[in-house]
Design a protein around this motif. Sequence first.
Motif, mmCIF file in Angstrom:
data_model
loop_
_atom_site.group_PDB
_atom_site.id
_atom_site.type_symbol
_atom_site.label_atom_id
_atom_site.label_comp_id
_atom_site.label_asym_id
_atom_site.label_seq_id
_atom_site.Cartn_x
_atom_site.Cartn_y
_atom_site.Cartn_z
ATOM 1 N N LEU A 21 0.853 -1.201 0.000
ATOM 2 C CA LEU A 21 0.000 0.000 0.000
ATOM 3 C C LEU A 21 0.884 1.244 0.000
ATOM 4 C CD1 LEU A 21 -3.018 0.595 2.419
ATOM 5 C CD2 LEU A 21 -1.305 2.333 2.042
ATOM 6 N N TRP A 22 1.901 1.248 0.845
ATOM 7 C CA TRP A 22 2.825 2.390 0.891
ATOM 8 C C TRP A 22 3.490 2.584 -0.456
ATOM 9 C CZ3 TRP A 22 5.519 0.578 6.040
ATOM 10 C CH2 TRP A 22 4.676 0.885 7.131
ATOM 11 N N ALA A 23 3.908 1.484 -1.092
ATOM 12 C CA ALA A 23 4.594 1.566 -2.391
ATOM 13 C C ALA A 23 3.677 2.226 -3.424
ATOM 14 C CB ALA A 23 5.013 0.179 -2.863
ATOM 15 N N LEU A 24 2.396 1.830 -3.441
ATOM 16 C CA LEU A 24 1.449 2.410 -4.397
ATOM 17 C C LEU A 24 1.162 3.870 -4.066
ATOM 18 C CD1 LEU A 24 -0.833 -0.681 -4.793
ATOM 19 C CD2 LEU A 24 0.249 0.529 -6.682
ATOM 20 N N GLU A 25 1.070 4.186 -2.775
ATOM 21 C CA GLU A 25 0.821 5.572 -2.375
ATOM 22 C C GLU A 25 1.978 6.480 -2.786
ATOM 23 O OE1 GLU A 25 -2.026 7.261 -0.529
ATOM 24 O OE2 GLU A 25 -2.572 5.724 -1.965
#
Length: 197
Positions: free
Chosen positions: A90-94
């Motif tokens: 999720l962090w990577a996509l954000e």
Amino acid sequence: MIGPELERLIHLLAKLPGLGPRSARRAALELLKKREQLLQPLAAAMVEADAKLVTCPVCHNLDVQSPCGICQDTKREPDLLCVVEDVADLWALERTRAFKGRYHVLGGVLSALAGITPQVLKIDKLIMRAKEMQAREVLLALSATVDGQATAHFVADRLREEGIAATRLGHGMPVGGELDYLDEGTLMAALAARRVA
Ligand SMILES: [Zn+2]
């Protein structure tokens, strides 16, 4: 040779991802050499994280508020959902700032070997959520590993039964690639090129 306190510290550090017994011993020594700069602030940060961070009951993200900031963000597209394995993904996509929907953190991928079944991952809850939000698209942003892709297939089939469109990341995702390890440019390209799952 070493006391039980130090042994316990090394034993616990060795459980962290990427650390084996040898690197855990080196990390423990480094912490003890730098008590004021490292050991004490780290211990305090851990206590604070434990006290303040909660798992979002809606999407399973980590945040200091519940539901999490992303679930509460009204600027996000209400009918776009992205399924990821882990909060790190999720962090990577954000970080790409290219995805404007909300997330669903599975907490793992299906694995017959490890006994991770659809029940363990609460896939039913995910399907229910996608139905309730009347999702126009569910992006299955799972790693390009064998288990990740098997999970994407399983979830895509379940979504199809409900008449919900499922997509997955497009080119740029290397085979065997874990999302969290991709650079932002590659991930953005994979997002832009997503295709029907
Ligand atoms: Zn949330």
